[in-house]
Design an enzyme around this catalytic site. Structure first.
Site, mmCIF file in Angstrom:
data_model
loop_
_atom_site.group_PDB
_atom_site.id
_atom_site.type_symbol
_atom_site.label_atom_id
_atom_site.label_comp_id
_atom_site.label_asym_id
_atom_site.label_seq_id
_atom_site.Cartn_x
_atom_site.Cartn_y
_atom_site.Cartn_z
ATOM 1 N N GLU A 13 2.764 -16.078 -38.028
ATOM 2 C CA GLU A 13 3.883 -15.555 -37.791
ATOM 3 C C GLU A 13 4.451 -14.554 -38.936
ATOM 4 O OE1 GLU A 13 4.391 -15.841 -34.927
ATOM 5 O OE2 GLU A 13 6.239 -17.070 -34.506
ATOM 6 N N THR A 39 9.058 -7.773 -33.636
ATOM 7 C CA THR A 39 10.258 -8.670 -34.404
ATOM 8 C C THR A 39 10.386 -7.868 -35.684
ATOM 9 O OG1 THR A 39 9.128 -10.466 -33.252
ATOM 10 C CG2 THR A 39 10.185 -11.048 -35.235
HETATM 11 N N1 HSE Z 1 13.898 -16.180 -34.759
HETATM 12 C C1 HSE Z 1 12.980 -15.092 -34.842
HETATM 13 C C2 HSE Z 1 13.684 -13.876 -34.574
HETATM 14 C C3 HSE Z 1 12.090 -15.205 -33.398
HETATM 15 O O1 HSE Z 1 14.734 -13.754 -33.989
HETATM 16 O O2 HSE Z 1 13.523 -12.968 -35.342
HETATM 17 C C4 HSE Z 1 11.198 -13.983 -33.214
HETATM 18 O O3 HSE Z 1 10.431 -14.262 -32.033
#
Ligand code: HSE
Length: 309
Positions: free
Chosen positions: A129, A181
């Site tokens: 991630e 993201t």
């Molecule tokens: N919590 C993270 C965001 C998840 O919203 O940036 C990304 O998939």
């Protein structure tokens, strides 16, 4: 377990509307298919069976980054061949990178005879991630590995709670645009008002209580995000229309899946979930934007492993 394992690694919906970075759930469809094999020569070989053209250099590949973290913790030299057939499109907002990272380490752990705990595996997978979004968030990884709805009370130190959930149907629409993201995080406000924070933590607590009690009305009332959605929804065409019509058709509520562009809605029954799917499609047809939809349920088991032939 065997020397070669097939891995089914599910898509996940992070944030669950109000729980930015702290809530997420796994779904039964779609899921990535991966194969992991033990190799005598130390190192990682990555083979892509799909058309997404993702990097095969382990340092640049999210699954590779997660595996490297596991191998470092294992301390003895080992090698793996990882074959990836992604069904979850990268950048779709349903945990594509988490499925690869988590799937790789769960598979490798099984091949090594399970030396690591689920919590260790989340820690390793978060390296994927970090590579994908610049941040070690666990709200896709944790539900992918644990299944169901997970609460990540804390990342440092890691504190994951798997919640009890009532039966829920999930409708997902993925408008065919890509939202990275990292970009969707970079636009967020870094400061919030106390009155908004109060609303948000009331909703998170309400949602957790609603899930634990199987109280659908409380779940519906709590599916409200006053912090993130107002900023991010601007990136998603027809977001407000999709949300409005879904609720009119009887969905409990929903919002942006992860960092988008997918939108998800929760329903208590399949009929409503399918009506929502049709309405979502009609909206995107009307603006000429192609899309994919899924009607699915919550995956309570997370990643599934099978002995490969
Ligand atoms: N919590 C993270 C965001 C998840 O919203 O940036 C990304 O998939």
């Amino acid at each position: 377990m065997a020397n070669k394992i097939t891995i089914h690694s599910p898509a996940t919906v992070a944030n669950m509307v109000c729980g930015f970075d702290v809530l997420g759930f796994a779904v039964n469809d779609p899921f990535d298919i991966m194969y992991i094999e033990f190799k005598v020569e130390p190192g990682i070989t990555i083979v892509n069976e799909d058309d997404f053209n993702l990097p095969t250099d382990p340092q640049q590949n999210v699954a590779g980054a997660a595996l490297l973290a596991l191998m470092e913790a294992y301390e003895k030299p080992v090698g793996f061949k990882l074959t990836i057939n992604k069904q979850i499109k990268p950048g779709s907002g349903v945990g594509s990178s988490a499925a690869s990272s988590a799937g790789a380490v769960v598979g490798a752990n099984a091949i090594l005879g399970n030396p690591f705990s689920k919590e260790d595996l989340v820690r390793f997978a978060m390296n994927g991630e970090k590579l994908a979004s610049g941040v070690k968030h666990a709200d896709n990884i944790a539900p992918c590995i644990y299944g169901g709805v997970t609460l990540i009370r804390s990342v440092f130190p890691l504190d994951i709670i798997k919640l009890t959930v009532p039966d829920l149907y999930v409708t997902i629409v993925h408008p065919q645009i890509e939202v990275r993201t990292a970009d969707a995080r970079s636009i967020l406000k870094q400061q919030i008002l106390l009155k908004d924070a109060i609303k948000q933590w009331g909703n998170i607590a309400g949602l957790v209580a609603g899930l634990e009690q199987g109280n659908y009305e409380l779940i519906g009332r709590s599916l409200e995000d006053v912090l993130i959605e107002p900023t991010r929804s601007i990136l998603i065409p027809a977001f407000d229309q999709v949300k409005k019509i879904s609720k009119e058709l009887g969905a409990l509520g929903g919002g942006i899946s992860g960092s988008g562009p997918s939108i998800f809605m929760l329903s208590t029954n399949e009929f409503t979930a399918k009506s929502v799917e049709i309405a979502m499609g009609q909206i995107y047809d009307s603006i000429g934007l192609s899309y994919h939809t899924y009607v699915t349920t919550i995956n309570t088991n997370g990643i599934q492993l099978m002995e490969a032939s």
